[in-house]
Scaffold this motif. Structure first.
Motif, mmCIF file in Angstrom:
data_model
loop_
_atom_site.group_PDB
_atom_site.id
_atom_site.type_symbol
_atom_site.label_atom_id
_atom_site.label_comp_id
_atom_site.label_asym_id
_atom_site.label_seq_id
_atom_site.Cartn_x
_atom_site.Cartn_y
_atom_site.Cartn_z
ATOM 1 N N GLY A 5 0.866 -1.167 0.000
ATOM 2 C CA GLY A 5 0.000 0.000 0.000
ATOM 3 C C GLY A 5 0.906 1.221 0.000
ATOM 4 O O GLY A 5 1.849 1.284 0.786
ATOM 5 N N ALA A 6 0.664 2.151 -0.910
ATOM 6 C CA ALA A 6 1.624 3.235 -1.058
ATOM 7 C C ALA A 6 0.940 4.536 -1.446
ATOM 8 O O ALA A 6 -0.065 4.542 -2.164
ATOM 9 C CB ALA A 6 2.667 2.875 -2.110
ATOM 10 N N THR A 7 1.527 5.627 -1.002
ATOM 11 C CA THR A 7 1.099 6.954 -1.419
ATOM 12 C C THR A 7 1.816 7.322 -2.722
ATOM 13 O O THR A 7 2.777 6.656 -3.127
ATOM 14 C CB THR A 7 1.447 7.989 -0.357
ATOM 15 N N THR A 8 1.367 8.401 -3.339
ATOM 16 C CA THR A 8 2.045 8.872 -4.542
ATOM 17 C C THR A 8 3.502 9.181 -4.244
ATOM 18 O O THR A 8 4.399 8.825 -5.026
ATOM 19 C CB THR A 8 1.337 10.125 -5.093
ATOM 20 N N ALA A 9 3.764 9.837 -3.117
ATOM 21 C CA ALA A 9 5.141 10.195 -2.770
ATOM 22 C C ALA A 9 6.023 8.959 -2.630
ATOM 23 O O ALA A 9 7.186 8.951 -3.073
ATOM 24 C CB ALA A 9 5.157 11.002 -1.468
ATOM 25 N N GLU A 10 5.494 7.899 -2.052
ATOM 26 C CA GLU A 10 6.273 6.665 -1.895
ATOM 27 C C GLU A 10 6.546 6.009 -3.242
ATOM 28 O O GLU A 10 7.641 5.474 -3.482
ATOM 29 C CB GLU A 10 5.535 5.707 -0.963
ATOM 30 N N LEU A 11 5.570 6.052 -4.138
ATOM 31 C CA LEU A 11 5.770 5.463 -5.461
ATOM 32 C C LEU A 11 6.731 6.301 -6.292
ATOM 33 O O LEU A 11 7.535 5.751 -7.058
ATOM 34 C CB LEU A 11 4.424 5.306 -6.169
ATOM 35 N N VAL A 12 6.670 7.607 -6.150
ATOM 36 C CA VAL A 12 7.644 8.470 -6.828
ATOM 37 C C VAL A 12 9.051 8.149 -6.334
ATOM 38 O O VAL A 12 10.000 8.056 -7.135
ATOM 39 C CB VAL A 12 7.310 9.957 -6.599
ATOM 40 N N ALA A 13 9.197 7.948 -5.048
ATOM 41 C CA ALA A 13 10.514 7.630 -4.492
ATOM 42 C C ALA A 13 11.021 6.294 -5.028
ATOM 43 O O ALA A 13 12.217 6.154 -5.343
ATOM 44 C CB ALA A 13 10.446 7.599 -2.967
ATOM 45 N N ARG A 14 10.130 5.322 -5.165
ATOM 46 C CA ARG A 14 10.541 4.023 -5.714
ATOM 47 C C ARG A 14 10.963 4.175 -7.172
ATOM 48 O O ARG A 14 11.961 3.603 -7.601
ATOM 49 C CB ARG A 14 9.396 3.017 -5.583
ATOM 50 N N ALA A 15 10.203 4.960 -7.934
ATOM 51 C CA ALA A 15 10.550 5.193 -9.330
ATOM 52 C C ALA A 15 11.869 5.949 -9.453
ATOM 53 O O ALA A 15 12.670 5.672 -10.353
ATOM 54 C CB ALA A 15 9.430 5.960 -10.026
ATOM 55 N N ARG A 16 12.098 6.892 -8.558
ATOM 56 C CA ARG A 16 13.336 7.679 -8.604
ATOM 57 C C ARG A 16 14.565 6.779 -8.480
ATOM 58 O O ARG A 16 15.610 7.042 -9.095
ATOM 59 C CB ARG A 16 13.334 8.732 -7.495
ATOM 60 N N ARG A 17 14.459 5.706 -7.720
ATOM 61 C CA ARG A 17 15.596 4.797 -7.561
ATOM 62 C C ARG A 17 15.927 4.082 -8.869
ATOM 63 O O ARG A 17 17.053 3.590 -9.045
ATOM 64 C CB ARG A 17 15.308 3.779 -6.453
ATOM 65 N N LEU A 18 14.946 4.000 -9.779
ATOM 66 C CA LEU A 18 15.199 3.370 -11.077
ATOM 67 C C LEU A 18 15.849 4.330 -12.067
ATOM 68 O O LEU A 18 16.401 3.891 -13.081
ATOM 69 C CB LEU A 18 13.880 2.865 -11.672
ATOM 70 N N ALA A 19 15.773 5.623 -11.796
ATOM 71 C CA ALA A 19 16.242 6.644 -12.735
ATOM 72 C C ALA A 19 17.713 6.934 -12.483
ATOM 73 O O ALA A 19 18.069 7.877 -11.764
ATOM 74 C CB ALA A 19 15.396 7.912 -12.604
ATOM 75 N N VAL A 20 18.582 6.122 -13.060
ATOM 76 C CA VAL A 20 20.026 6.239 -12.858
ATOM 77 C C VAL A 20 20.640 6.913 -14.080
ATOM 78 O O VAL A 20 20.631 6.341 -15.173
ATOM 79 C CB VAL A 20 20.661 4.851 -12.650
ATOM 80 N N PRO A 21 21.138 8.128 -13.951
ATOM 81 C CA PRO A 21 21.730 8.815 -15.105
ATOM 82 C C PRO A 21 22.796 7.964 -15.786
ATOM 83 O O PRO A 21 23.603 7.300 -15.129
ATOM 84 C CB PRO A 21 22.324 10.087 -14.486
ATOM 85 N N GLY A 22 22.780 7.993 -17.122
ATOM 86 C CA GLY A 22 23.723 7.198 -17.900
ATOM 87 C C GLY A 22 23.218 5.807 -18.226
ATOM 88 O O GLY A 22 23.836 5.086 -19.010
ATOM 89 N N GLU A 23 22.099 5.411 -17.604
ATOM 90 C CA GLU A 23 21.493 4.114 -17.875
ATOM 91 C C GLU A 23 20.093 4.333 -18.444
ATOM 92 O O GLU A 23 19.619 5.455 -18.579
ATOM 93 C CB GLU A 23 21.450 3.265 -16.607
ATOM 94 N N ARG A 24 19.429 3.249 -18.793
ATOM 95 C CA ARG A 24 18.046 3.330 -19.260
ATOM 96 C C ARG A 24 17.255 2.206 -18.620
ATOM 97 O O ARG A 24 17.591 1.025 -18.721
ATOM 98 C CB ARG A 24 17.998 3.210 -20.788
ATOM 99 N N ARG A 25 16.204 2.567 -17.925
ATOM 100 C CA ARG A 25 15.280 1.612 -17.309
ATOM 101 C C ARG A 25 13.879 1.883 -17.840
ATOM 102 O O ARG A 25 13.537 3.027 -18.151
ATOM 103 C CB ARG A 25 15.284 1.751 -15.785
ATOM 104 N N VAL A 26 13.077 0.832 -17.913
ATOM 105 C CA VAL A 26 11.679 0.963 -18.320
ATOM 106 C C VAL A 26 10.807 0.452 -17.183
ATOM 107 O O VAL A 26 10.942 -0.699 -16.754
ATOM 108 C CB VAL A 26 11.378 0.181 -19.615
ATOM 109 N N LEU A 27 9.931 1.315 -16.683
ATOM 110 C CA LEU A 27 8.973 0.954 -15.635
ATOM 111 C C LEU A 27 7.606 0.785 -16.265
ATOM 112 O O LEU A 27 7.095 1.702 -16.910
ATOM 113 C CB LEU A 27 8.922 2.057 -14.574
ATOM 114 N N GLY A 28 7.005 -0.379 -16.093
ATOM 115 C CA GLY A 28 5.664 -0.642 -16.602
ATOM 116 C C GLY A 28 4.625 -0.512 -15.497
ATOM 117 O O GLY A 28 4.852 -0.975 -14.372
ATOM 118 N N ILE A 29 3.499 0.124 -15.813
ATOM 119 C CA ILE A 29 2.375 0.228 -14.879
ATOM 120 C C ILE A 29 1.170 -0.388 -15.579
ATOM 121 O O ILE A 29 0.761 0.064 -16.661
ATOM 122 C CB ILE A 29 2.096 1.678 -14.490
ATOM 123 N N VAL A 30 0.598 -1.425 -14.981
ATOM 124 C CA VAL A 30 -0.480 -2.192 -15.605
ATOM 125 C C VAL A 30 -1.651 -2.295 -14.647
ATOM 126 O O VAL A 30 -1.507 -2.145 -13.434
ATOM 127 C CB VAL A 30 0.047 -3.600 -16.018
#
Length: 213
Positions: A5-30
């Motif tokens: 169970g998560a708030t928007t802020a918590e999900l943004v924080a989780r997504a931010r950990r995937l955003a590593v400069p110099g790399e490319r990640r794809v996050l899917g939301i279904v």
């Protein structure tokens, strides 16, 4: 698979950990129609900013109304066989492979005001580290959908009570021109059949999210 169970802020924080400069990640939301996929994707991208994240929707791969009419599928628009799954999988592969210095990738978008896809509607610069993609069928086991899912770093499944989801759908259809009765019929008919198929794929997600908004 975990359930959170998560708030928007918590999900943004989780997504931010995937955003590593110099790399490319794809996050899917279904999730099923009306789950809030595009709303969450937009919230994440807006919070992270254009240097870190860009949104690319699956809905840009809807077949056109003319093609659906030719195939006799116009009354089932939104079903799994009314999208170009191979095209979407090819796009996700290009997005996942991009690295700084590569040219941008141009992705289609779906315009609800005309109920049609539009080619090259969004540019994805190669130096943006996170692509957030959302749609109904990211975990579907048939066609080219598994190839798309294989290139995604994480997939989140949005779990929303049906009473909330159906009310959202009815309001959306009504806002885009359907009568209230037609909106209700579509939400409880074609949309609901699609929802049942999508709900059966939830075990393929990395995380099931009960989003608190």
């Amino acid at each position: 698979m975990t359930t959170v169970g998560a708030t928007t802020a918590e999900l943004v924080a989780r997504a931010r950990r995937l955003a590593v400069p110099g790399e490319r990640r794809v996050l899917g939301i279904v999730g099923p129609p009306g789950a809030g996929k595009s709303t969450l994707a937009r919230a994440i991208v807006e919070a992270l900013g254009p240097a870190l994240a860009v949104e690319v929707g699956m809905d840009g791969y809807h077949l056109s109304n003319a093609v659906l009419a030719d195939l006799g599928r116009g009354d089932r628009k939104g079903a799994v066989d009314t999208l170009d799954d191979a095209g979407y999988a090819a796009l996700v592969a290009r997005l996942a492979a991009a690295r700084p210095g590569d040219p941008p990738v141009y992705a289609p978008v779906f315009r609800r005001e005309i109920e049609e896809p539009v080619a090259a509607g969004v540019a994805v610069p190669a130096d943006v580290p996170l692509v957030v993609t959302e749609g109904n069928y990211l975990l579907a086991p048939t066609g080219a959908w598994p190839a798309a899912r294989a290139r995604m770093t994480e997939v989140w499944y949005l779990d929303v009570p049906d009473v909330v989801r159906l009310a959202r759908l009815e309001d959306r259809h009504h806002a885009f021109g359907k009568s209230r009765d037609d909106a209700r019929r579509w939400a409880n008919g074609s949309d609901q059949r699609n929802a049942e198929l999508i709900e059966a794929t939830r075990d393929g997600a990395d995380v099931v999210v009960r989003w608190a908004g």
